[in-house]
Motif scaffolding. Sequence first.
Motif, PDB file in Angstrom:
ATOM      1  N   LYS A 112      28.135  14.605  21.221  1.00  0.00           N
ATOM      2  CA  LYS A 112      28.465  15.320  19.983  1.00  0.00           C
ATOM      3  C   LYS A 112      29.889  14.987  19.543  1.00  0.00           C
ATOM      4  O   LYS A 112      30.135  14.691  18.374  1.00  0.00           O
ATOM      5  CB  LYS A 112      28.302  16.824  20.192  1.00  0.00           C
ATOM      6  N   LYS A 113      30.846  15.008  20.474  1.00  0.00           N
ATOM      7  CA  LYS A 113      32.236  14.687  20.146  1.00  0.00           C
ATOM      8  C   LYS A 113      32.351  13.254  19.632  1.00  0.00           C
ATOM      9  O   LYS A 113      33.044  12.998  18.640  1.00  0.00           O
ATOM     10  CB  LYS A 113      33.129  14.862  21.376  1.00  0.00           C
ATOM     11  N   ASN A 114      31.696  12.321  20.308  1.00  0.00           N
ATOM     12  CA  ASN A 114      31.766  10.918  19.890  1.00  0.00           C
ATOM     13  C   ASN A 114      31.151  10.722  18.516  1.00  0.00           C
ATOM     14  O   ASN A 114      31.676   9.972  17.689  1.00  0.00           O
ATOM     15  CB  ASN A 114      31.077  10.011  20.916  1.00  0.00           C
ATOM     16  N   THR A 115      30.048  11.397  18.246  1.00  0.00           N
ATOM     17  CA  THR A 115      29.398  11.297  16.934  1.00  0.00           C
ATOM     18  C   THR A 115      30.332  11.823  15.849  1.00  0.00           C
ATOM     19  O   THR A 115      30.479  11.207  14.786  1.00  0.00           O
ATOM     20  CB  THR A 115      28.073  12.082  16.926  1.00  0.00           C
ATOM     21  N   GLU A 116      30.991  12.951  16.119  1.00  0.00           N
ATOM     22  CA  GLU A 116      31.940  13.515  15.153  1.00  0.00           C
ATOM     23  C   GLU A 116      33.108  12.565  14.918  1.00  0.00           C
ATOM     24  O   GLU A 116      33.549  12.378  13.780  1.00  0.00           O
ATOM     25  CB  GLU A 116      32.439  14.878  15.634  1.00  0.00           C
ATOM     26  N   ARG A 127      31.949   9.744  12.707  1.00  0.00           N
ATOM     27  CA  ARG A 127      31.858  10.219  11.320  1.00  0.00           C
ATOM     28  C   ARG A 127      33.246  10.288  10.672  1.00  0.00           C
ATOM     29  O   ARG A 127      33.431   9.858   9.534  1.00  0.00           O
ATOM     30  CB  ARG A 127      31.201  11.596  11.272  1.00  0.00           C
ATOM     31  N   ASP A 128      34.213  10.830  11.400  1.00  0.00           N
ATOM     32  CA  ASP A 128      35.582  10.935  10.872  1.00  0.00           C
ATOM     33  C   ASP A 128      36.155   9.553  10.567  1.00  0.00           C
ATOM     34  O   ASP A 128      36.740   9.327   9.503  1.00  0.00           O
ATOM     35  CB  ASP A 128      36.497  11.655  11.866  1.00  0.00           C
ATOM     36  N   LEU A 129      35.972   8.617  11.489  1.00  0.00           N
ATOM     37  CA  LEU A 129      36.475   7.263  11.267  1.00  0.00           C
ATOM     38  C   LEU A 129      35.786   6.590  10.092  1.00  0.00           C
ATOM     39  O   LEU A 129      36.413   5.887   9.306  1.00  0.00           O
ATOM     40  CB  LEU A 129      36.311   6.411  12.552  1.00  0.00           C
ATOM     41  N   THR A 130      34.477   6.811   9.983  1.00  0.00           N
ATOM     42  CA  THR A 130      33.717   6.226   8.868  1.00  0.00           C
ATOM     43  C   THR A 130      34.202   6.801   7.546  1.00  0.00           C
ATOM     44  O   THR A 130      34.388   6.082   6.570  1.00  0.00           O
ATOM     45  CB  THR A 130      32.207   6.495   9.051  1.00  0.00           C
ATOM     46  N   SER A 131      34.421   8.111   7.510  1.00  0.00           N
ATOM     47  CA  SER A 131      34.914   8.766   6.297  1.00  0.00           C
ATOM     48  C   SER A 131      36.285   8.235   5.915  1.00  0.00           C
ATOM     49  O   SER A 131      36.561   7.963   4.745  1.00  0.00           O
ATOM     50  CB  SER A 131      35.005  10.277   6.488  1.00  0.00           C
ATOM     51  N   GLN A 132      37.148   8.077   6.899  1.00  0.00           N
ATOM     52  CA  GLN A 132      38.502   7.584   6.636  1.00  0.00           C
ATOM     53  C   GLN A 132      38.475   6.153   6.105  1.00  0.00           C
ATOM     54  O   GLN A 132      39.228   5.807   5.228  1.00  0.00           O
ATOM     55  CB  GLN A 132      39.356   7.662   7.907  1.00  0.00           C
TER      56      GLN A 132
END
Length: 85
Positions: A69-73, A76-81
């Motif tokens: 779950k942490k890695n997926t989040e 997602r954060d890196l992709t958004s950035q």
Amino acid sequence: GEIVGYTEMLNEARQIATKRMVDEAKEMDADAVIGVKYGSSQVMSGAAEVIAYGTAVKYKYKDCQTDIKKNTEQIRDLTSQSKVM
């Protein structure tokens, strides 16, 4: 040729050494013993000693679902950035 009685004695000595090693690991609250090796030497005519040694280890349980779950989040954060840049 093989001296059957001597071979049987060494097998029994190896079993005893293994049991002692496992018992000692249990006293240390270990979950397993890894890297087990055996050694033997003749201590006098017709007598030998057998030793067993290894590393007692304790498993460390890690909650894999939490890590996923942490890695997926983080992904997602890196992709958004990267989309923002």
